[in-house]
Design a protein around this motif. Structure first.
Motif, PDB file in Angstrom:
ATOM      1  N   UNK A  31       9.623  -1.053  12.082  1.00 12.93           N
ATOM      2  CA  UNK A  31       9.330  -2.426  11.693  1.00 12.93           C
ATOM      3  C   UNK A  31       8.092  -2.859  12.454  1.00 12.93           C
ATOM      4  N   UNK A  32       7.249  -3.706  11.825  1.00 11.59           N
ATOM      5  CA  UNK A  32       6.001  -4.088  12.469  1.00 11.59           C
ATOM      6  C   UNK A  32       5.736  -5.586  12.374  1.00 11.59           C
ATOM      7  N   UNK A  33       5.281  -6.165  13.493  1.00 16.54           N
ATOM      8  CA  UNK A  33       4.770  -7.525  13.551  1.00 16.54           C
ATOM      9  C   UNK A  33       3.382  -7.459  14.169  1.00 16.54           C
ATOM     10  N   UNK A  34       2.411  -8.129  13.549  1.00 16.64           N
ATOM     11  CA  UNK A  34       1.052  -8.060  14.061  1.00 16.64           C
ATOM     12  C   UNK A  34       0.324  -9.385  13.981  1.00 16.64           C
ATOM     13  N   UNK A  35      -0.707  -9.521  14.806  1.00 13.33           N
ATOM     14  CA  UNK A  35      -1.542 -10.720  14.804  1.00 13.33           C
ATOM     15  C   UNK A  35      -2.967 -10.334  15.166  1.00 13.33           C
ATOM     16  N   UNK A  36      -3.925 -10.952  14.478  1.00 14.15           N
ATOM     17  CA  UNK A  36      -5.343 -10.748  14.763  1.00 14.15           C
ATOM     18  C   UNK A  36      -6.017 -12.104  14.847  1.00 14.15           C
TER      19      UNK A  36
ATOM     20  N   UNK B 176       6.117  -6.491   8.419  1.00 13.74           N
ATOM     21  CA  UNK B 176       6.433  -5.516   7.386  1.00 13.74           C
ATOM     22  C   UNK B 176       7.160  -4.306   7.939  1.00 13.74           C
ATOM     23  N   UNK B 177       7.266  -3.299   7.093  1.00 17.66           N
ATOM     24  CA  UNK B 177       7.954  -2.062   7.443  1.00 17.66           C
ATOM     25  C   UNK B 177       7.054  -0.876   7.137  1.00 17.66           C
ATOM     26  N   UNK B 178       7.237   0.193   7.884  1.00 20.68           N
ATOM     27  CA  UNK B 178       6.517   1.443   7.671  1.00 20.68           C
ATOM     28  C   UNK B 178       7.526   2.493   7.241  1.00 20.68           C
TER      29      UNK B 178
ATOM     30  N   UNK C  92       4.538  -5.372   3.175  1.00 22.93           N
ATOM     31  CA  UNK C  92       4.508  -6.413   4.193  1.00 22.93           C
ATOM     32  C   UNK C  92       4.046  -7.740   3.644  1.00 22.93           C
ATOM     33  N   UNK C  93       4.292  -8.787   4.412  1.00 20.29           N
ATOM     34  CA  UNK C  93       3.858 -10.143   4.101  1.00 20.29           C
ATOM     35  C   UNK C  93       2.820 -10.553   5.136  1.00 20.29           C
ATOM     36  N   UNK C  94       1.740 -11.170   4.673  1.00 21.16           N
ATOM     37  CA  UNK C  94       0.668 -11.593   5.571  1.00 21.16           C
ATOM     38  C   UNK C  94       0.362 -13.072   5.369  1.00 21.16           C
ATOM     39  N   UNK C  95      -0.017 -13.731   6.457  1.00 21.73           N
ATOM     40  CA  UNK C  95      -0.493 -15.116   6.420  1.00 21.73           C
ATOM     41  C   UNK C  95      -1.812 -15.172   7.166  1.00 21.73           C
ATOM     42  N   UNK C  96      -2.835 -15.727   6.524  1.00 24.22           N
ATOM     43  CA  UNK C  96      -4.126 -15.851   7.198  1.00 24.22           C
ATOM     44  C   UNK C  96      -4.719 -17.227   6.964  1.00 24.22           C
TER      45      UNK C  96
ATOM     46  N   UNK D 152       0.821  -1.216   0.000  1.00 21.91           N
ATOM     47  CA  UNK D 152       0.000   0.000   0.000  1.00 21.91           C
ATOM     48  C   UNK D 152       0.855   1.266   0.000  1.00 21.91           C
ATOM     49  N   UNK D 153       0.478   2.233  -0.808  1.00 24.09           N
ATOM     50  CA  UNK D 153       1.086   3.566  -0.830  1.00 24.09           C
ATOM     51  C   UNK D 153      -0.047   4.565  -0.625  1.00 24.09           C
ATOM     52  N   UNK D 154       0.029   5.331   0.472  1.00 21.89           N
ATOM     53  CA  UNK D 154      -1.107   6.188   0.809  1.00 21.89           C
ATOM     54  C   UNK D 154      -0.652   7.601   1.171  1.00 21.89           C
ATOM     55  N   UNK D 155      -1.507   8.563   0.842  1.00 15.87           N
ATOM     56  CA  UNK D 155      -1.337   9.932   1.318  1.00 15.87           C
ATOM     57  C   UNK D 155      -1.976  10.046   2.692  1.00 15.87           C
ATOM     58  N   UNK D 156      -1.375  10.838   3.570  1.00 14.46           N
ATOM     59  CA  UNK D 156      -1.827  10.955   4.954  1.00 14.46           C
ATOM     60  C   UNK D 156      -2.379  12.359   5.183  1.00 14.46           C
ATOM     61  N   UNK D 157      -3.600  12.420   5.776  1.00 16.46           N
ATOM     62  CA  UNK D 157      -4.258  13.694   6.057  1.00 16.46           C
ATOM     63  C   UNK D 157      -4.680  13.727   7.526  1.00 16.46           C
TER      64      UNK D 157
END
Length: 277
Positions: free
Chosen positions: A216-221, A180-182, A162-166, A141-146
């Motif tokens: 750097x980011x690691x996440x889980x849901x 992934x990375x920010x 980023x890489x995701x596994x679901x 994703x490439x996004x503009x921030x407001x």
């Protein structure tokens, strides 16, 4: 990069963001649209690199729509421009709550961080697998921030590869893991880490922020339905500013921090028509 000030129900971006957690897990039985509410509790780092934490409780309405072009479901919210078996290009949105000087004393005298809304294109590439057996995906994703609380002031651009596994497992459990990375441009970096010369204080020197790696980011849901209308979900995320472009900013006071959240969603109304896919 989160926190919250002011009434949550006046933030449509937050409603779309939480729709992702509220969505149902059985794609074959998904209705075209759903209307409901989400109750959520969050304990989180104020922003990557902050040692201060923000704790919020939110009650928000949500709307999910699973059309061919317009999508607002558990995988995001936006306009789908293209889709094949393995590739999908859409225009998506995300949001992050802000933090005031009350939340983060290190930012005393600096402009408060408002609720940030992100909008822009996203490429999703399914690398292997299926939802039932486990699916690997690359997100770009490439996004503009407001800034929603400052007349939609443009705060820069963010790239979050980023890489995701679901996987949709037994007993209705759905799990999603991400790594992934920010990355942010100079304007975004200045919003979070810059200190103008006029705002310098003893122990907080002026700092000119640079573009580059934010964290750097690691996440889980994890989520599971409770009957037909209820769903419980939880999420966790770790952010690290190790090697980040602005690790030397006086506003960075901690290398690693985490976010924890727990919520429940209730579906009030749903369509009889099925989702497009």
């Amino acid at each position: 990069m989160s926190g919250h000030t002011g009434p949550a129900w006046r933030r449509p971006a937050a409603v779309l963001l939480l729709a992702a957690a509220a969505g149902s897990a059985d794609a074959a039985a998904d209705p075209r649209w759903e209307v409901g509410a989400v109750a959520l509790g969050v304990d989180q780092q104020a922003y990557p690199g902050a040692s201060d934490r923000v704790r919020r409780g939110l009650l928000l309405p949500y709307f999910i729509y699973r059309g061919d072009v317009l999508r607002a479901d558990r995988e995001g919210a936006g306009l789908r421009a293209f889709r094949s078996r393995d590739l999908e290009l859409d225009v998506s949105a995300a949001a992050a709550f802000g933090a005031s000087a009350t939340d983060v004393p290190a930012r005393r005298g600096l402009e408060p961080l408002g609720t940030m809304v992100e909008v822009g294109p996203r490429l999703r590439w399914t690398l292997a697998g299926t939802r039932e057996a486990g699916r690997w995906r690359l997100d770009l994703p490439l996004r503009a921030v407001f800034d929603l609380e400052h007349q939609l002031a443009h705060r820069g651009f963010v790239l979050q590869p980023g890489v995701a596994w679901d996987r949709e497992g037994a007993a209705g459990w759905t799990i999603n893991l991400t790594a992934g990375a920010l990355l942010g441009d100079r304007r975004l970096a200045s919003t979070y880490y810059g200190v103008p010369a006029a705002a310098a204080l003893p122990g907080r020197p002026a700092y000119d922020a640079r573009a580059g790696l934010v964290a750097w980011r690691l996440g889980a849901t994890l989520s599971r339905p409770l009957g037909r209308d209820w769903r419980v979900f939880g999420f966790a995320r770790i952010d690290s500013v190790a090697g980040a472009a602005n690790r030397a900013s006086p506003l960075v006071t901690q290398q690693t921090g985490g976010t924890l959240g727990l919520g429940v969603a209730y579906t009030w109304l749903r369509s009889a028509a099925a989702a497009v896919d």
